[in-house]
Scaffold this motif. Sequence first.
Motif, PDB file in Angstrom:
ATOM      1  N   GLU A 256       0.867  -1.176   0.000  1.00 11.13           N
ATOM      2  CA  GLU A 256       0.000   0.000   0.000  1.00 11.13           C
ATOM      3  C   GLU A 256       0.908   1.232   0.000  1.00 11.13           C
ATOM      4  OE1 GLU A 256      -4.374   0.496   1.898  1.00 11.13           O
ATOM      5  OE2 GLU A 256      -2.719   0.334   3.352  1.00 11.13           O
ATOM      6  N   TRP A 257       0.610   2.165  -0.911  1.00 11.96           N
ATOM      7  CA  TRP A 257       1.489   3.316  -1.104  1.00 11.96           C
ATOM      8  C   TRP A 257       0.787   4.613  -0.718  1.00 11.96           C
ATOM      9  CZ3 TRP A 257       6.402   2.014  -2.407  1.00 11.96           C
ATOM     10  CH2 TRP A 257       6.591   0.753  -3.000  1.00 11.96           C
TER      11      TRP A 257
ATOM     12  N   HIS B 186       3.328  11.884  -1.533  1.00  8.44           N
ATOM     13  CA  HIS B 186       3.535  13.206  -0.929  1.00  8.44           C
ATOM     14  C   HIS B 186       4.614  13.941  -1.721  1.00  8.44           C
ATOM     15  CE1 HIS B 186       3.522  16.293   2.126  1.00  8.44           C
ATOM     16  NE2 HIS B 186       4.852  16.179   2.283  1.00  8.44           N
ATOM     17  N   ASP B 187       4.295  15.145  -2.151  1.00 13.25           N
ATOM     18  CA  ASP B 187       5.224  15.968  -2.936  1.00 13.25           C
ATOM     19  C   ASP B 187       5.733  15.222  -4.169  1.00 13.25           C
ATOM     20  OD1 ASP B 187       4.959  18.060  -1.154  1.00 13.25           O
ATOM     21  OD2 ASP B 187       6.688  17.443   0.059  1.00 13.25           O
ATOM     22  N   GLY B 188       4.811  14.459  -4.781  1.00 11.37           N
ATOM     23  CA  GLY B 188       5.177  13.759  -6.008  1.00 11.37           C
ATOM     24  C   GLY B 188       6.009  12.518  -5.793  1.00 11.37           C
ATOM     25  N   LYS B 189       6.211  12.131  -4.539  1.00 18.81           N
ATOM     26  CA  LYS B 189       7.006  10.940  -4.254  1.00 18.81           C
ATOM     27  C   LYS B 189       6.107   9.830  -3.702  1.00 18.81           C
ATOM     28  CE  LYS B 189      11.332  13.376  -3.242  1.00 18.81           C
ATOM     29  NZ  LYS B 189      12.404  13.599  -2.238  1.00 18.81           N
ATOM     30  N   ARG B 190       6.433   8.612  -4.069  1.00 20.50           N
ATOM     31  CA  ARG B 190       5.673   7.456  -3.587  1.00 20.50           C
ATOM     32  C   ARG B 190       6.394   6.835  -2.399  1.00 20.50           C
ATOM     33  NH1 ARG B 190       4.547   1.982  -7.045  1.00 20.50           N
ATOM     34  NH2 ARG B 190       6.772   1.731  -6.606  1.00 20.50           N
ATOM     35  N   ASN B 191       5.662   6.615  -1.316  1.00 15.55           N
ATOM     36  CA  ASN B 191       6.242   6.032  -0.104  1.00 15.55           C
ATOM     37  C   ASN B 191       5.452   4.795   0.315  1.00 15.55           C
ATOM     38  OD1 ASN B 191       8.187   8.284   0.500  1.00 15.55           O
ATOM     39  ND2 ASN B 191       6.270   9.440   0.649  1.00 15.55           N
ATOM     40  N   LEU B 192       6.164   3.798   0.791  1.00 14.80           N
ATOM     41  CA  LEU B 192       5.513   2.566   1.249  1.00 14.80           C
ATOM     42  C   LEU B 192       4.791   2.832   2.561  1.00 14.80           C
ATOM     43  CD1 LEU B 192       5.056  -0.475   0.838  1.00 14.80           C
ATOM     44  CD2 LEU B 192       7.177  -0.874   2.138  1.00 14.80           C
ATOM     45  N   ALA B 193       3.452   2.698   2.528  1.00 18.14           N
ATOM     46  CA  ALA B 193       2.648   2.970   3.727  1.00 18.14           C
ATOM     47  C   ALA B 193       2.437   1.716   4.569  1.00 18.14           C
ATOM     48  CB  ALA B 193       1.300   3.549   3.328  1.00 18.14           C
ATOM     49  N   GLY B 194       2.551   0.552   3.954  1.00 19.79           N
ATOM     50  CA  GLY B 194       2.323  -0.693   4.679  1.00 19.79           C
ATOM     51  C   GLY B 194       1.912  -1.807   3.738  1.00 19.79           C
TER      52      GLY B 194
END
Length: 252
Positions: A107-108, A111-119
Amino acid sequence: MSSKFFNVVCIAGLVACVYMVTNGGRPCVSGGTASVETPRVEVSAMESKKVAADKFVTGFRLDLRDKDKDVLFKKVAERRAAIFANVAALDIPEKNVEQNSVDVRKEWSYHDGKRNLAGYVATQSFEVSVDNKSDAAALVEALASEPDVEIDRTSAELKDVSAVQSEIIGLASKKALSQAKSYADGVNAKLGDVIYVGGDGGVNVYGGYSMHRRAKGLAVNAMMMDGAAPDESAIADSVEVSASVRLIVELK
């Protein structure tokens, strides 16, 4: 004189050809002399019967989320054990429970055009079979109290479809033959041999896919959200078995 006689024969042959075409035969002309195949009639019929269901299958799935994948798998194992305990408490054999493999996806967040792994999200699907509607309703009630469990619908089925299907095919065949006899009587003919048999059959949950049934399913979900027991009448209790038959029968 002979020319007049020949014309009469040709006219008589033409009349015979027209008669045979209207009654299912196909004319064949060779060397100026008309000849026809044995006349035949083609009919089709469909029959259906509503039968009480003797098998009820409830589908549901487990949906869990966590930032840590190892923790997520532990949660899945714990929740699955709780589900099997609920099933066992209802005296439902474990062999009546089918489960798919656990599906895990990332699940991603963005933020600010960047993709981060949320879990991670884990999903596992189950199907439980019981012999009567009251047990199916009790199962749904037990599952409704379980967190992270999404309940699909309970389908009404038959354990032995082929036995009922054979009966319906027989009824459809008799109806088709009755139609063929009506056509034969209409042209003062009798039925001969059946030279072709074809058909198709199907099994459908009675009202299972109607908007009314879907509305009831949505109502059940709403009751589960409120913690209320589901209404047993929301579960279909019968199956409609249907068959169609096509026959080609000779006329004598």
